[in-house]
Design a protein around this motif. Structure first.
Motif, PDB file in Angstrom:
ATOM      1  N   LEU A   1     -11.350  -2.923  -1.619  1.00  0.00           N
ATOM      2  CA  LEU A   1     -11.097  -3.778  -0.649  1.00  0.00           C
ATOM      3  C   LEU A   1     -12.529  -4.156  -0.305  1.00  0.00           C
ATOM      4  CD1 LEU A   1      -9.650  -4.732   2.051  1.00  0.00           C
ATOM      5  CD2 LEU A   1     -10.260  -2.822   3.223  1.00  0.00           C
TER       6      LEU A   1
ATOM      7  N   GLU B   1      -3.904   1.359  -7.812  1.00  0.00           N
ATOM      8  CA  GLU B   1      -4.672   2.135  -6.744  1.00  0.00           C
ATOM      9  C   GLU B   1      -5.572   1.268  -6.060  1.00  0.00           C
ATOM     10  OE1 GLU B   1      -8.674   4.997  -7.119  1.00  0.00           O
ATOM     11  OE2 GLU B   1      -6.621   5.827  -8.606  1.00  0.00           O
ATOM     12  N   LEU B   2      -5.310   1.366  -4.668  1.00  0.00           N
ATOM     13  CA  LEU B   2      -6.027   0.553  -3.901  1.00  0.00           C
ATOM     14  C   LEU B   2      -7.180   1.258  -3.187  1.00  0.00           C
ATOM     15  CD1 LEU B   2      -3.374  -1.747  -2.048  1.00  0.00           C
ATOM     16  CD2 LEU B   2      -4.593  -1.987  -3.924  1.00  0.00           C
TER      17      LEU B   2
ATOM     18  N   ASP C   1      -9.343   1.538  -0.134  1.00  0.00           N
ATOM     19  CA  ASP C   1      -9.771   1.009   1.186  1.00  0.00           C
ATOM     20  C   ASP C   1     -11.104   1.502   1.694  1.00  0.00           C
ATOM     21  OD1 ASP C   1      -7.764  -0.497   0.896  1.00  0.00           O
ATOM     22  OD2 ASP C   1      -6.461   0.260   2.334  1.00  0.00           O
TER      23      ASP C   1
ATOM     24  N   GLU D   1       5.991  -2.821   2.777  1.00  0.00           N
ATOM     25  CA  GLU D   1       5.215  -1.898   3.488  1.00  0.00           C
ATOM     26  C   GLU D   1       6.009  -0.918   4.194  1.00  0.00           C
ATOM     27  OE1 GLU D   1       1.994  -0.624   2.653  1.00  0.00           O
ATOM     28  OE2 GLU D   1       1.700  -2.579   2.822  1.00  0.00           O
TER      29      GLU D   1
ATOM     30  N   ALA E   1       0.422   2.548  -4.590  1.00  0.00           N
ATOM     31  CA  ALA E   1       0.453   1.164  -4.320  1.00  0.00           C
ATOM     32  C   ALA E   1       1.036   0.449  -5.523  1.00  0.00           C
ATOM     33  CB  ALA E   1      -0.710   0.665  -3.864  1.00  0.00           C
TER      34      ALA E   1
ATOM     35  N   LEU F   1      -3.107  -8.273   3.733  1.00  0.00           N
ATOM     36  CA  LEU F   1      -3.855  -7.024   3.821  1.00  0.00           C
ATOM     37  C   LEU F   1      -5.192  -7.078   3.725  1.00  0.00           C
ATOM     38  CD1 LEU F   1      -1.884  -4.856   0.828  1.00  0.00           C
ATOM     39  CD2 LEU F   1      -1.658  -4.797   3.526  1.00  0.00           C
TER      40      LEU F   1
ATOM     41  N   ARG G   1       0.756  -1.240   0.147  1.00  0.00           N
ATOM     42  CA  ARG G   1       0.020   0.063  -0.021  1.00  0.00           C
ATOM     43  C   ARG G   1       0.981   1.449   0.092  1.00  0.00           C
ATOM     44  NH1 ARG G   1      -2.949  -0.213   5.332  1.00  0.00           N
ATOM     45  NH2 ARG G   1      -0.919  -1.145   5.722  1.00  0.00           N
ATOM     46  N   GLU G   2       1.894   1.258   0.992  1.00  0.00           N
ATOM     47  CA  GLU G   2       2.760   2.353   0.960  1.00  0.00           C
ATOM     48  C   GLU G   2       4.183   1.895   0.749  1.00  0.00           C
ATOM     49  OE1 GLU G   2       1.665   5.540   1.354  1.00  0.00           O
ATOM     50  OE2 GLU G   2      -0.435   5.137   1.930  1.00  0.00           O
TER      51      GLU G   2
ATOM     52  N   LYS H   1      -3.448   3.494   8.238  1.00  0.00           N
ATOM     53  CA  LYS H   1      -2.091   3.726   7.714  1.00  0.00           C
ATOM     54  C   LYS H   1      -1.066   3.370   8.478  1.00  0.00           C
ATOM     55  CE  LYS H   1      -3.479   7.492   4.530  1.00  0.00           C
ATOM     56  NZ  LYS H   1      -3.249   8.886   4.273  1.00  0.00           N
TER      57      LYS H   1
ATOM     58  N   TYR I   1      -9.446  -8.144  -2.092  1.00  0.00           N
ATOM     59  CA  TYR I   1      -9.709  -6.901  -3.018  1.00  0.00           C
ATOM     60  C   TYR I   1     -10.164  -7.615  -4.035  1.00  0.00           C
ATOM     61  CZ  TYR I   1      -7.071  -3.859  -0.185  1.00  0.00           C
ATOM     62  OH  TYR I   1      -6.403  -3.035   0.929  1.00  0.00           O
TER      63      TYR I   1
ATOM     64  N   ARG J   1      -5.206   4.801  -1.992  1.00  0.00           N
ATOM     65  CA  ARG J   1      -3.953   4.577  -1.826  1.00  0.00           C
ATOM     66  C   ARG J   1      -3.454   4.736  -3.497  1.00  0.00           C
ATOM     67  NH1 ARG J   1      -3.270   3.771   3.241  1.00  0.00           N
ATOM     68  NH2 ARG J   1      -4.929   2.438   4.391  1.00  0.00           N
TER      69      ARG J   1
END
Length: 694
Positions: free
Chosen positions: A605, A535-536, A538, A469, A568, A587, A427-428, A617, A590, A565
């Protein structure tokens, strides 16, 4: 003569022409002809919510001739119907109704020893051109099909408009319908007088204001002044409504139902027709007046020879008017069954509220994954199997219920656990430069599913730069942190171990090895340097509270129900089809969103891996921080009186000490739960008294 298929009504009908029905073998089970008891209803069929003043329970009983006609047309089939209005998209409440009408009702009958052929009519209840559109009509068909239900036939209430018109003329002829020029406020004023008179009879010493409101000196004050028009005048005025020479709101056709003293005000001369100068999305512009739901739904149930008319409890008081219309027209009387509405936490299931959310841009449309609509659930990644399993688990009852959204998530998680392939996404992203044995930079095999070997493996290439992550790395380590830190070993899933040896501005550098003294507890998900940007989205609850307030609901919308996000990374994938589900390891589950392209994938998600809110986060809380939070919580509890400990939305009834006795849905708590609450109460009492001795 209007043509109708065999399900509409028998050839002897003076209302509609029909095709000759197919010959049916065998005779109908005797239970279906017995009007005294019923295995689905579980109670006598002559049960009424209150005493009838204008027809009584006998109006729900079919004559022998009507039963014979019904038997000839239906044969051994038992028929239900699913009749949504196309004034919005279907939602979870409709999913429950579909489950009942297409499946559960028949299973209950079969469980009672009834052998039957299952038939469910899918009907568009489209009598209001103001609220209904072609978009809604098409969406309903899509959702019913996607949910896996196959109706025996699909019909439109609007297809019966000529039949309703002919029946209205007969009701005028019988003196049971009249054209009324009262406004809605004037009708309500008459209704208030009738209510005041009913209340007056129940009191020994009524207050003066109630006596004044009852207008006893005006015997007909509760009636429309147009109620006793002649048959000829009503015909002439109704024809004006039909040909379009009457303005909208000028007059209505009302049914002469109410009798003095009646306490069921759903019988207060219901409106059967109103004038609307607009085209209909299905029927076109042939009509400028339209029938009401209360007038039509019972008629169509009868014409389509439905055995069970299943609806929600707010229609229970309308049962009397339902049978009044069928009795007045001498039509077949289906059996009526009411069930409680579905109430789910953190969402609203009111079409009015859902429409406002869409119209005001609070959500991205009817298929926004935060919406409780079937299309929203589909886009979010829920499957028909998961939604139907949820509906079956909730079941059908007449008791009011309140279901936690986590219950729906449970069935989604259970479904996805089996069918979703595993992949890794970050994600990050935090850049990690790897150094060490060159032979370790190779391709490794990772299972597509941890328990289903038949799904094979996928290749994972360890490159010299990978991404993990950001929350899985800390410069300062702690005992309760299992991620990566300076001079600490962790493992990249399915391949090597790594140890951070330096921290740079743009990332970290790690040494890798496949041989360490002790396998690290920390297992990190990662992606290689050739990963795809994605692109996630959530999603969390749309509302901040479980039980949404009917009045303050707009102020209870969550501002963090969607976290996007857009930086990602995900393992390289060919563009999957919309809705394809994956479990992104560590995670959540999805699904591919329709916004995805070949170059940039977008995932929604569906549910996190465990019950509760999606991963935030900042993943992980240190033991020190948790201890501080616990200390602050204990300090706050010292100020709480034991009587107030359980005064929360989780309960709605308490004893004199403040110990809860009923949950939020009004259901009694179990003895074991009450015992547990008493222990907590006693503990809180000691804490409070010790802190407040002074």
């Amino acid at each position: 003569m209007l043509k109708r298929a065999w399900w509409a009504k028998s050839p002897s009908s003076k209302w509609v022409g029909t095709e000759k029905p197919e010959e049916k073998d065998g005779s109908r089970a005797q239970w279906a002809l017995d009007r005294r008891t019923d295995p689905l209803l579980g109670r006598t069929l002559t049960h009424w919510p209150e005493a009838s003043q204008s027809g009584g329970p006998q109006t729900c009983n079919n004559t022998e001739a009507l039963l014979k006609e019904h038997q000839a047309l239906n044969g051994k089939a038992i028929r239900t119907r699913f009749p949504p209005e196309p004034n919005g998209y279907l939602h979870l409440g409709h999913a429950k109704s579909m489950n009942m009408n297409f499946s559960l009702a028949f299973e209950r009958l079969e469980g009672a020893g009834v052998t039957c052929k299952r038939e469910t009519v899918f009907r568009y209840d489209d009598t209001n051109p103001e609220a209904e559109t072609k978009e809604f009509i098409e969406s309903l068909a899509t959702d019913v099909q996607w949910m896996g239900w196959t109706p025996v036939v699909t019909t439109h209430t609007s297809d019966y408009f000529p039949v309703f018109y002919a029946m209205a003329l007969e009701l005028i002829d019988k003196g049971k319908a009249y054209v009324c020029h009262q406004s809605s406020s004037e009708i309500e004023a008459c209704r208030s007088v009738a209510k005041a008179r009913v209340a007056l009879k129940a009191m020994q010493d009524p207050p003066a204001e109630l006596v004044a409101e009852a207008k006893l000196h005006e015997p007909s004050a509760h009636e429309s002044p147009y109620r006793n028009r002649s048959v000829a005048e009503n015909h002439a005025l109704f024809e004006k409504m039909r040909n379009g020479t009457t303005a909208e709101g000028e007059c209505t056709l009302r049914l002469k139902m109410y009798e003095e003293g009646g306490s069921n005000f759903n019988m207060f001369d219901q409106v059967a027709y109103r004038v609307k100068h607009r085209a209909h999305p299905h029927a076109g512009d042939a009509w400028c007046m339209y029938p009401t739901y209360d007038y039509t739904h019972c008629i169509v149930d009868a014409l389509e020879h439905v055995d069970y008319s299943i609806c929600t409890l707010e229609f229970e008081t309308r049962r009397e008017s339902y049978y009044w219309v069928l009795d007045a027209l001498d039509l077949y009387r289906p059996k009526v069954f009411e069930m409680s509405r579905l109430n789910v936490s953190h969402v609203v299931l009111s079409k009015r509220k859902l429409t406002k959310l869409v119209d005001t841009g609070k959500v991205r449309g009817w298929d926004d994954p935060r919406m409780p609509t079937i299309s929203g659930l589909r886009r979010r990644g829920y499957s028909p199997a998961a939604v139907n399993a949820f509906c079956r688990d909730v079941g059908v009852t007449r008791n009011e219920n309140f279901i936690e959204y986590s219950r729906l998530q449970h069935f989604a998680r259970q479904d996805l656990e089996e069918r979703a392939d595993r992949r890794m996404a970050v994600r990050e992203p935090l850049k990690v430069t790897l150094v060490g044995d060159a032979s370790l930079f190779r391709t490794y095999d990772a299972p597509n599913h941890p328990t289903d070997a038949s799904r094979g493996t996928r290749p994972l290439t360890l490159t010299k730069v990978v991404y993990i992550e950001a929350s899985d790395f800390r410069e300062v380590d702690s005992k309760d942190f299992y991620g990566l830190a300076l001079n600490k070993w962790a493992r990249l899933r399915y391949c090597v171990c790594l140890k951070c040896i330096s921290v740079e501005k743009d990332g970290i550098t790690c040494e890798i090895s496949d041989k360490v003294e002790k396998d690290p507890r920390g297992k990190l998900h990662w992606v290689s340097s050739d990963a795809m940007q994605c692109e996630l989205r959530d999603y969390d609850h749309l509302f901040t509270v479980g039980k949404v307030d009917d009045e303050k609901w707009e102020s209870q919308l969550s501002e963090t129900s969607l976290v996007v996000r857009d930086k990602a990374l995900v393992e390289r994938l060919e563009r999957p089809s919309d809705g394809t589900a994956f479990q992104f390891e560590r995670l959540g589950f999805y699904a591919v969103d329709p916004d995805a392209t070949t170059d940039r994938l977008v995932f929604n998600l569906t549910v996190p891996l465990k019950s509760g809110a999606p991963v935030k986060k900042e993943a992980g809380v240190s033991r020190k921080a948790q201890q501080e939070a616990d200390r602050l919580k204990k300090e706050a509890l010292k100020k709480v009186k034991p009587q107030d400990l359980f005064r929360t939305d989780e309960y709605n009834a308490w004893d004199a000490d403040g110990i809860p006795t009923h949950n939020k849905a009004g259901e009694p708590l179990s003895k074991s739960l009450i015992k547990k609450c008493k222990k907590e109460w006693a503990k809180q009492k000691k804490l409070y008294e010790a802190a407040n001795k002074a």
